[in-house]
Design a protein around this motif. Structure first.
Motif, PDB file in Angstrom:
ATOM      1  N   TYR A  92     117.161 -18.889   4.820  1.00  0.00           N
ATOM      2  CA  TYR A  92     116.541 -17.389   4.033  1.00  0.00           C
ATOM      3  C   TYR A  92     115.972 -16.631   5.243  1.00  0.00           C
ATOM      4  CZ  TYR A  92     113.320 -14.349   2.005  1.00  0.00           C
ATOM      5  OH  TYR A  92     112.484 -13.194   1.560  1.00  0.00           O
ATOM      6  N   ASP A  93     115.452 -17.423   6.161  1.00  0.00           N
ATOM      7  CA  ASP A  93     114.681 -16.755   7.508  1.00  0.00           C
ATOM      8  C   ASP A  93     115.442 -16.140   8.467  1.00  0.00           C
ATOM      9  OD1 ASP A  93     112.348 -17.156   6.707  1.00  0.00           O
ATOM     10  OD2 ASP A  93     111.829 -19.085   7.957  1.00  0.00           O
ATOM     11  N   ARG A  94     116.922 -16.694   8.560  1.00  0.00           N
ATOM     12  CA  ARG A  94     117.771 -16.221   9.203  1.00  0.00           C
ATOM     13  C   ARG A  94     118.384 -14.868   8.698  1.00  0.00           C
ATOM     14  NH1 ARG A  94     122.705 -19.533   9.283  1.00  0.00           N
ATOM     15  NH2 ARG A  94     123.571 -18.049  10.699  1.00  0.00           N
ATOM     16  N   TYR A  95     118.810 -14.906   7.444  1.00  0.00           N
ATOM     17  CA  TYR A  95     119.227 -13.647   6.657  1.00  0.00           C
ATOM     18  C   TYR A  95     118.137 -12.427   6.663  1.00  0.00           C
ATOM     19  CZ  TYR A  95     123.605 -15.571   5.358  1.00  0.00           C
ATOM     20  OH  TYR A  95     125.179 -16.000   5.381  1.00  0.00           O
ATOM     21  N   ARG A  96     116.911 -13.106   6.470  1.00  0.00           N
ATOM     22  CA  ARG A  96     115.912 -11.959   6.557  1.00  0.00           C
ATOM     23  C   ARG A  96     115.761 -11.166   7.757  1.00  0.00           C
ATOM     24  NH1 ARG A  96     113.511  -8.876   2.832  1.00  0.00           N
ATOM     25  NH2 ARG A  96     111.401  -8.612   3.474  1.00  0.00           N
ATOM     26  N   GLU A  97     115.755 -12.117   8.869  1.00  0.00           N
ATOM     27  CA  GLU A  97     115.714 -11.391  10.300  1.00  0.00           C
ATOM     28  C   GLU A  97     116.718 -10.459  10.535  1.00  0.00           C
ATOM     29  OE1 GLU A  97     112.839 -11.495  12.294  1.00  0.00           O
ATOM     30  OE2 GLU A  97     111.918 -12.690  10.790  1.00  0.00           O
ATOM     31  N   ALA A  98     118.009 -10.912   9.900  1.00  0.00           N
ATOM     32  CA  ALA A  98     119.079  -9.914  10.498  1.00  0.00           C
ATOM     33  C   ALA A  98     119.113  -8.741   9.699  1.00  0.00           C
ATOM     34  CB  ALA A  98     120.359 -10.736  10.008  1.00  0.00           C
ATOM     35  N   TYR A  99     118.511  -8.871   8.335  1.00  0.00           N
ATOM     36  CA  TYR A  99     118.484  -7.838   7.469  1.00  0.00           C
ATOM     37  C   TYR A  99     117.320  -6.799   8.033  1.00  0.00           C
ATOM     38  CZ  TYR A  99     117.360  -4.821   3.359  1.00  0.00           C
ATOM     39  OH  TYR A  99     117.289  -3.868   2.388  1.00  0.00           O
ATOM     40  N   LYS A 100     116.174  -7.327   8.523  1.00  0.00           N
ATOM     41  CA  LYS A 100     115.201  -6.438   9.183  1.00  0.00           C
ATOM     42  C   LYS A 100     115.683  -5.714  10.362  1.00  0.00           C
ATOM     43  CE  LYS A 100     110.959  -9.175   7.651  1.00  0.00           C
ATOM     44  NZ  LYS A 100     109.902  -9.761   8.389  1.00  0.00           N
ATOM     45  N   THR A 107     122.114  -3.620  16.252  1.00  0.00           N
ATOM     46  CA  THR A 107     123.337  -4.076  15.716  1.00  0.00           C
ATOM     47  C   THR A 107     123.644  -5.544  16.728  1.00  0.00           C
ATOM     48  OG1 THR A 107     124.439  -2.714  17.386  1.00  0.00           O
ATOM     49  CG2 THR A 107     124.344  -1.891  15.093  1.00  0.00           C
ATOM     50  N   ASP A 108     122.458  -5.856  17.107  1.00  0.00           N
ATOM     51  CA  ASP A 108     122.471  -7.032  17.913  1.00  0.00           C
ATOM     52  C   ASP A 108     122.212  -8.536  17.109  1.00  0.00           C
ATOM     53  OD1 ASP A 108     120.012  -6.514  17.998  1.00  0.00           O
ATOM     54  OD2 ASP A 108     119.693  -7.184  19.953  1.00  0.00           O
ATOM     55  N   ASP A 109     122.126  -8.452  15.706  1.00  0.00           N
ATOM     56  CA  ASP A 109     121.599  -9.634  15.012  1.00  0.00           C
ATOM     57  C   ASP A 109     122.968 -10.815  15.311  1.00  0.00           C
ATOM     58  OD1 ASP A 109     123.441  -9.466  12.713  1.00  0.00           O
ATOM     59  OD2 ASP A 109     122.504  -7.648  12.527  1.00  0.00           O
ATOM     60  N   GLU A 110     122.512 -12.022  14.695  1.00  0.00           N
ATOM     61  CA  GLU A 110     123.737 -12.897  14.704  1.00  0.00           C
ATOM     62  C   GLU A 110     124.877 -12.790  13.787  1.00  0.00           C
ATOM     63  OE1 GLU A 110     122.425 -17.048  13.065  1.00  0.00           O
ATOM     64  OE2 GLU A 110     120.550 -15.925  12.526  1.00  0.00           O
ATOM     65  N   PHE A 111     124.745 -12.146  12.957  1.00  0.00           N
ATOM     66  CA  PHE A 111     125.705 -11.821  11.796  1.00  0.00           C
ATOM     67  C   PHE A 111     126.588 -10.682  12.434  1.00  0.00           C
ATOM     68  CE2 PHE A 111     122.563 -13.786   9.306  1.00  0.00           C
ATOM     69  CZ  PHE A 111     123.270 -15.133   9.017  1.00  0.00           C
ATOM     70  N   GLU A 127     122.354 -10.503  -0.466  1.00  0.00           N
ATOM     71  CA  GLU A 127     122.801 -11.574  -1.331  1.00  0.00           C
ATOM     72  C   GLU A 127     122.266 -12.787  -0.852  1.00  0.00           C
ATOM     73  OE1 GLU A 127     123.841 -11.239  -4.455  1.00  0.00           O
ATOM     74  OE2 GLU A 127     123.476  -9.145  -4.419  1.00  0.00           O
ATOM     75  N   GLY A 128     122.522 -13.071   0.588  1.00  0.00           N
ATOM     76  CA  GLY A 128     122.168 -14.322   1.200  1.00  0.00           C
ATOM     77  C   GLY A 128     120.682 -14.689   0.938  1.00  0.00           C
ATOM     78  N   GLN A 133     116.711 -17.786  -1.404  1.00  0.00           N
ATOM     79  CA  GLN A 133     115.271 -17.820  -2.049  1.00  0.00           C
ATOM     80  C   GLN A 133     115.361 -18.553  -3.243  1.00  0.00           C
ATOM     81  OE1 GLN A 133     112.522 -16.759  -0.949  1.00  0.00           O
ATOM     82  NE2 GLN A 133     111.494 -17.289  -2.840  1.00  0.00           N
ATOM     83  N   ARG A 134     116.456 -18.387  -3.928  1.00  0.00           N
ATOM     84  CA  ARG A 134     116.726 -19.229  -5.505  1.00  0.00           C
ATOM     85  C   ARG A 134     116.850 -20.580  -5.247  1.00  0.00           C
ATOM     86  NH1 ARG A 134     122.006 -17.833  -7.380  1.00  0.00           N
ATOM     87  NH2 ARG A 134     121.262 -15.888  -6.560  1.00  0.00           N
ATOM     88  N   ASN A 135     117.756 -20.733  -4.125  1.00  0.00           N
ATOM     89  CA  ASN A 135     117.747 -22.370  -3.821  1.00  0.00           C
ATOM     90  C   ASN A 135     116.489 -23.054  -3.491  1.00  0.00           C
ATOM     91  OD1 ASN A 135     120.381 -22.308  -4.456  1.00  0.00           O
ATOM     92  ND2 ASN A 135     121.096 -22.438  -2.208  1.00  0.00           N
ATOM     93  N   LYS A 136     115.417 -22.086  -2.692  1.00  0.00           N
ATOM     94  CA  LYS A 136     114.097 -22.708  -2.382  1.00  0.00           C
ATOM     95  C   LYS A 136     113.601 -22.916  -3.572  1.00  0.00           C
ATOM     96  CE  LYS A 136     112.095 -20.046   0.406  1.00  0.00           C
ATOM     97  NZ  LYS A 136     111.193 -19.293   1.359  1.00  0.00           N
ATOM     98  N   GLU A 137     113.466 -22.215  -4.508  1.00  0.00           N
ATOM     99  CA  GLU A 137     112.806 -22.377  -5.699  1.00  0.00           C
ATOM    100  C   GLU A 137     113.214 -23.367  -6.574  1.00  0.00           C
ATOM    101  OE1 GLU A 137     113.269 -18.433  -7.313  1.00  0.00           O
ATOM    102  OE2 GLU A 137     111.472 -17.559  -5.751  1.00  0.00           O
TER     103      GLU A 137
END
Length: 194
Positions: A92-100, A107-111, A127-128, A133-137
């Motif tokens: 979740y943190d990976r996708y969140r940081e890339a989204y931010k 445009t230099d994120d890991e994705f 969506e990621g 987030q759902r899987n954490k819950e």
């Protein structure tokens, strides 16, 4: 006269030895005594105590009940839930940081590839985040459910240890020969003794 007294004395010694031997043979050999199975005295607080111990430290209630083999199962189940929580949190943190990073205009994120072209779209990053987030819950809920199951198991096991299982009521397979035809007969026998 001496020979009669000697014979009488020998007879009395043999007879006395025989009577003492018979008295000794009447004593019960401790190895032959069949003892009744020892049942624990009923302790109404034992199930509550086992549940409390499991609530304080998972697996302690199972140790209190003497079911030591269940302790690794409890810790593997709880450890698995905690592991999946932290793994989903990292994703979740990976996708969140890339989204931010995308929202900030970088445009230099890991994705993104080396040229700055996105491999995963911004909607894919959203969506990621939702997925992880759902899987954490779900991981939290599963871990809490396994923790509650640990407590319930300790409580039920303590109740069942006090359940009297005796030979007075038994159901056993029976094998008998028919005396007239010589054929075997199979069945179940239900024994109920008072």
């Amino acid at each position: 006269m001496k020979s009669k007294n000697l014979i009488l004395l020998l007879f009395l010694l043999l007879f006395a030895g025989k009577t003492f031997a018979q008295q000794d043979s009447l004593l019960v050999d401790p190895q032959l005594v069949v003892e009744e199975p020892a049942y624990k005295a009923y302790d109404p607080l034992s199930p509550a105590r086992a549940a409390f111990y499991s609530a304080v430290l998972p697996g302690l209630g199972q140790a209190y009940n003497g079911k030591y083999w269940k302790i690794p199962v409890v810790y593997a189940a709880l450890g698995g839930g905690v592991y999946f929580y932290f793994r989903n949190d990292d994703e979740y943190d990976r996708y969140r940081e890339a989204y931010k990073s995308r929202l900030a205009g970088r445009t230099d994120d890991e994705f993104s590839d080396a040229n700055g072209n996105p491999i995963v779209s911004t909607n894919g990053l959203i969506e990621g985040q939702r997925f992880y987030q759902r899987n954490k819950e779900i991981s939290i809920l599963v871990t809490l459910g396994l923790y509650a199951l640990n407590i319930i198991d300790a409580n039920v096991d303590a109740h069942l240890q006090q359940f009297n299982v005796s030979e007075d009521l038994s159901l056993k397979p029976a094998f008998d020969f028919d005396r007239y035809s010589g054929k075997p007969g199979y069945g179940l026998s239900l024994n109920f003794n008072f």
